[in-house]
Write a protein that holds these residues in place. Structure first.
Motif, PDB file in Angstrom:
ATOM      1  N   ALA A 181       0.809  -1.218   0.000  1.00 16.97           N
ATOM      2  CA  ALA A 181       0.000   0.000   0.000  1.00 16.97           C
ATOM      3  C   ALA A 181       0.843   1.269   0.000  1.00 16.97           C
ATOM      4  O   ALA A 181       0.310   2.360  -0.189  1.00 16.97           O
ATOM      5  CB  ALA A 181      -0.926   0.002   1.217  1.00 16.97           C
ATOM      6  N   GLY A 182       2.135   1.120   0.221  1.00 17.87           N
ATOM      7  CA  GLY A 182       2.997   2.296   0.278  1.00 17.87           C
ATOM      8  C   GLY A 182       2.822   3.108   1.544  1.00 17.87           C
ATOM      9  O   GLY A 182       3.158   4.288   1.576  1.00 17.87           O
ATOM     10  N   THR A 183       2.321   2.458   2.589  1.00 14.13           N
ATOM     11  CA  THR A 183       2.013   3.183   3.818  1.00 14.13           C
ATOM     12  C   THR A 183       3.039   2.968   4.919  1.00 14.13           C
ATOM     13  O   THR A 183       2.899   3.526   6.003  1.00 14.13           O
ATOM     14  CB  THR A 183       0.631   2.750   4.350  1.00 14.13           C
ATOM     15  N   ALA A 184       4.048   2.153   4.667  1.00 12.35           N
ATOM     16  CA  ALA A 184       5.088   1.920   5.676  1.00 12.35           C
ATOM     17  C   ALA A 184       6.357   1.446   5.003  1.00 12.35           C
ATOM     18  O   ALA A 184       6.318   0.840   3.929  1.00 12.35           O
ATOM     19  CB  ALA A 184       4.623   0.896   6.711  1.00 12.35           C
TER      20      ALA A 184
END
Lengths: 111, 113
Positions: free
Chosen positions: A95-98
């Motif tokens: 998700a590209g969130t971490a």
């Protein structure tokens, strides 16, 4: 919990040899992969990024990515004592969130 | 081009106190992320800010918070400090976000007694 695994080492190689550092990751959808070098008492320094399957070369460093096997590696040619450090693999989740880091591999190059 | 800067470099605090750390990103970078590094847990993602908004957050308690200013500078705050908060706190900046190359500052070494 998405994971990034590295062999903690120490990996010991003689000066002039090729050092091979490996990293596996659990998130099949990961798209961004990074290698950092960290000297004792210092902050991580970016060595290379890789986004596509295959090899990417920068000087003495080559990063290799195999998304099907969920595996990324770093080769250091003509290893020097100054390459002695901890090498961190970092992987972005799908998700590209971490940005998830491995615990690092300690490399020791003897002269 | 100047790198990422962090202040202060070293801090000693007592349990229960709060602390604020500061980070100035590379010029032109709009994404600032924070990390905690300890010998046991390694480098762990705290949160990311972009255009003054917290865009992503890791698995840390609410005692850890941050903010970003219009010039992209960022601060991180830890309230009610615990002994386990002793760590190296690293700030990294990037052009657009966590998929981009992250450039780290020198870090702030926090010791909680």
């Amino acid at each position: 919990q998405k994971e990034v695994e590295q062999n903690s080492g120490p990996l010991s190689v003689p000066e002039g040899a090729i050092a091979s550092l490996n990293c596996t990751y659990s998130d099949r959808g990961s798209q961004s992969f990074f290698w950092y070098r960290q000297y004792s008492g210092k902050s991580p320094e970016l060595i290379m990024s890789i986004y596509s399957n295959g090899d990417k070369e920068d000087g003495r460093f080559t990063a290799q990515l195999n998304k099907a096997s969920q595996y990324v590696s770093l080769l250091i040619r003509d290893s020097q004592p100054s390459d002695s450090a901890t090498y961190l693999c970092a992987v972005n989740n799908q998700a590209g969130t971490a940005l998830i880091f491995g615990k690092g591999t300690t490399l020791s190059v003897s002269s | 081009k100047a790198g990422v800067t962090q202040t202060p470099r070293y801090l000693i605090k007592t349990r229960g106190q709060q602390v604020t750390l500061s980070c100035s990103p590379i010029s032109g970078h709009r994404s600032v992320s924070w990390y905690q590094q300890t010998p046991g847990q390694g480098l762990q993602f705290l949160f990311e800010y972009f255009s003054e908004t917290q865009r992503n957050k890791g698995n840390f308690p609410g005692r850890f918070s941050g903010r970003q200013f219009s010039n992209s500078r960022s601060e991180m705050n830890v309230s009610t400090l615990e002994l386990g908060d002793s760590a190296l706190y690293l700030c990294a900046s990037a052009l657009g976000g966590l998929r981009d190359e992250q450039y780290f500052g020198p870090g702030t070494r926090l010791t909680v007694t």
